[in-house]
Motif scaffolding. Structure first.
Motif, PDB file in Angstrom:
ATOM      1  N   LEU A 296       0.840  -1.186   0.000  1.00  0.00           N
ATOM      2  CA  LEU A 296       0.000   0.000   0.000  1.00  0.00           C
ATOM      3  C   LEU A 296       0.878   1.240   0.000  1.00  0.00           C
ATOM      4  CD1 LEU A 296      -2.630  -0.845   2.800  1.00  0.00           C
ATOM      5  CD2 LEU A 296      -2.983  -0.920   0.333  1.00  0.00           C
ATOM      6  N   ALA A 297       0.544   2.175  -0.831  1.00  0.00           N
ATOM      7  CA  ALA A 297       1.217   3.463  -0.772  1.00  0.00           C
ATOM      8  C   ALA A 297       0.112   4.487  -0.578  1.00  0.00           C
ATOM      9  CB  ALA A 297       1.974   3.716  -2.063  1.00  0.00           C
ATOM     10  N   PRO A 298       0.389   5.618   0.036  1.00  0.00           N
ATOM     11  CA  PRO A 298      -0.676   6.584   0.309  1.00  0.00           C
ATOM     12  C   PRO A 298      -1.514   6.945  -0.908  1.00  0.00           C
ATOM     13  CG  PRO A 298       1.315   7.263   1.427  1.00  0.00           C
ATOM     14  CD  PRO A 298       1.668   6.067   0.585  1.00  0.00           C
ATOM     15  N   THR A 300      -2.210   4.839  -3.349  1.00  0.00           N
ATOM     16  CA  THR A 300      -2.726   3.629  -3.990  1.00  0.00           C
ATOM     17  C   THR A 300      -4.160   3.790  -4.438  1.00  0.00           C
ATOM     18  OG1 THR A 300      -1.284   2.103  -2.812  1.00  0.00           O
ATOM     19  CG2 THR A 300      -3.340   1.197  -3.612  1.00  0.00           C
TER      20      THR A 300
ATOM     21  N   PHE B  79      -1.061   4.804   4.885  1.00  0.00           N
ATOM     22  CA  PHE B  79      -2.185   4.710   3.952  1.00  0.00           C
ATOM     23  C   PHE B  79      -3.475   5.240   4.579  1.00  0.00           C
ATOM     24  CE2 PHE B  79      -3.976   3.078   0.099  1.00  0.00           C
ATOM     25  CZ  PHE B  79      -5.277   2.742   0.427  1.00  0.00           C
ATOM     26  N   ALA B  82      -3.324   9.051   5.246  1.00  0.00           N
ATOM     27  CA  ALA B  82      -3.461   9.810   3.995  1.00  0.00           C
ATOM     28  C   ALA B  82      -4.898   9.765   3.501  1.00  0.00           C
ATOM     29  CB  ALA B  82      -2.518   9.248   2.934  1.00  0.00           C
TER      30      ALA B  82
END
Lengths: 305, 88
Positions: A296-298, A300, B79, B82
């Motif tokens: 997961l990336a911010p 995503t 995640f 954000a």
């Protein structure tokens, strides 16, 4: 044995495994149109096998009619093997006001838990715990796999409580196959369905059909209640199963979306009022949440296709 | 300063939004009372996304820090924070 009166009847015959959901819907769901207060019968005499998905659906639909004042008569399977299985799964636990017919009396087995019926925050957590425990007893997973199973069950059962908007709640069952080294989990509700649920979020807007709604629900950060929920439970489940080589099925309204070894979608003739989420995973392959989270990336979004 | 060992409170897996909400509310009470709080994730194998949302994203407060977060849980934290901050 009581004779079955001439009355509305549904009949299940043969096998209803993970891949036979549409047949289960076709054979079971006509019961949902049965008038309130009228008795009905369920003929299981020809039933050979019923997996967790069809079983949760059957119990849910019968329970729904019972709560509408319909009396139910169930003819047990002729097959002793099938009858024993239904006894282990305690299929009638939630029916008949707790007075279990002798043919369905349960002996206490290891690795089996009744179909779980849950309605609120306390119930769903207990249901997830019970079903996780049933699976652990069957194939003794390692710590990470145990954790992933528990997390998926918590997320998927909580989704019913948060998003299905039904007082009836949800129904869930789990079972494993030592022969195939897989396990199957199903969560069924007779609520508003994915499309209507998502459209309660004004930021989501109109969704053209049920299949598109399911696709949206499988994306990250999509939820009917953004102030309360993060909208990544189903997305994380999907990623987990993808990495495992397992399968995820979401069925709601006239839509069905399958993710996994064979990814496809269908628009179906038979509409299912509510939502079915079913997973089938390999317990001899990793189910690693840490690995999924690491991906997961911010920023995503849905980038798997 | 108060250090809360989550593994001692919840076991190795933090799962279920309602359970995580209880943790969040307890931390909020301590922070509101003027305490500095460290949530220690030592011994935590993993957590559910909902629990991550409750503990990381809904609990963005000063005087709160996390210790012994695995790489995966750090990624989950980034995640969900954000997501909530973007209003997505």
């Amino acid at each position: 044995m009581a004779r079955l009166r001439r009355q509305f009847e549904i009949r299940l015959a043969g096998g209803y495994g993970f891949d036979h959901l549409e047949r289960a819907i076709r054979d079971i769901c006509p019961l949902m149109s049965h008038p309130a207060g009228e008795p009905f019968s369920v003929d299981l005499s020809g039933l050979a096998y019923i997996g967790p998905t069809a079983l949760s659906l059957l119990v849910g639909v019968i329970k729904e009619r019972e709560e509408e004042g319909c009396d139910c008569l169930i003819a047990p399977p002729k097959s002793e093997l099938t009858r024993n299985y239904l006894q282990r799964m305690d299929v009638t636990r939630h029916l008949f006001d707790g007075a279990i017919p002798e043919s369905f009396e349960r002996k206490a087995p290891v690795g089996f838990r009744p179909v779980q019926h849950f309605r609120d925050d306390t119930d769903y957590w207990v249901a997830a715990k019970e079903l996780s425990q049933a699976l652990y007893e069957r194939f003794s997973p390692d710590e990470m796999t145990s954790a992933a199973i528990r997390v998926c069950l918590d997320e998927l059962t909580e989704n019913v409580v948060q998003h299905a908007y039904t007082e009836l709640g949800g129904f869930a069952a789990a079972q494993s196959s030592t022969k195939r080294k897989t396990f199957e989990v199903a969560i069924v509700d007779l609520g508003v369905g994915v499309r209507e649920s998502l459209q309660r979020n004004p930021e989501i807007g109109e969704i053209a059909d049920d299949t598109k709604a399911i696709h949206r629900a499988l994306m990250p950060r999509v939820t009917s209640t953004p102030e309360r929920n993060s909208g990544i439970g189903l997305f994380v489940t999907r990623m987990l199963l993808q990495a495992n080589g397992g399968q995820l099925l979401v069925r709601s309204g006239r839509g069905a979306v399958y993710h996994g070894a064979k990814k496809h979608e269908e628009v179906l003739e038979a509409s299912f009022p509510g939502t079915i989420v079913a997973i089938r995973a390999h317990y001899d392959r990793p189910l690693d949440l840490d690995h999924v989270y690491s991906m997961l990336a911010p920023e995503t979004s849905d980038d798997d296709d | 300063m108060t250090t809360i060992s989550l593994a001692e409170t919840c076991g190795p897996v933090i799962s279920g939004r309602s359970r995580a909400r209880e943790i969040r509310e307890d931390v909020e009470r301590r922070l509101d009372a003027g305490d500095d709080v460290v949530l220690d994730f030592g011994g935590i194998v993993t957590m559910s996304p909902s629990a991550g949302d409750e503990i990381f994203a809904k609990l963005q407060r000063e005087h709160l820090s996390f210790a012994n977060l695995s790489e995966g849980l750090q990624s989950l934290e980034n995640f969900v924070v954000a997501s909530r901050n973007s209003g997505a």
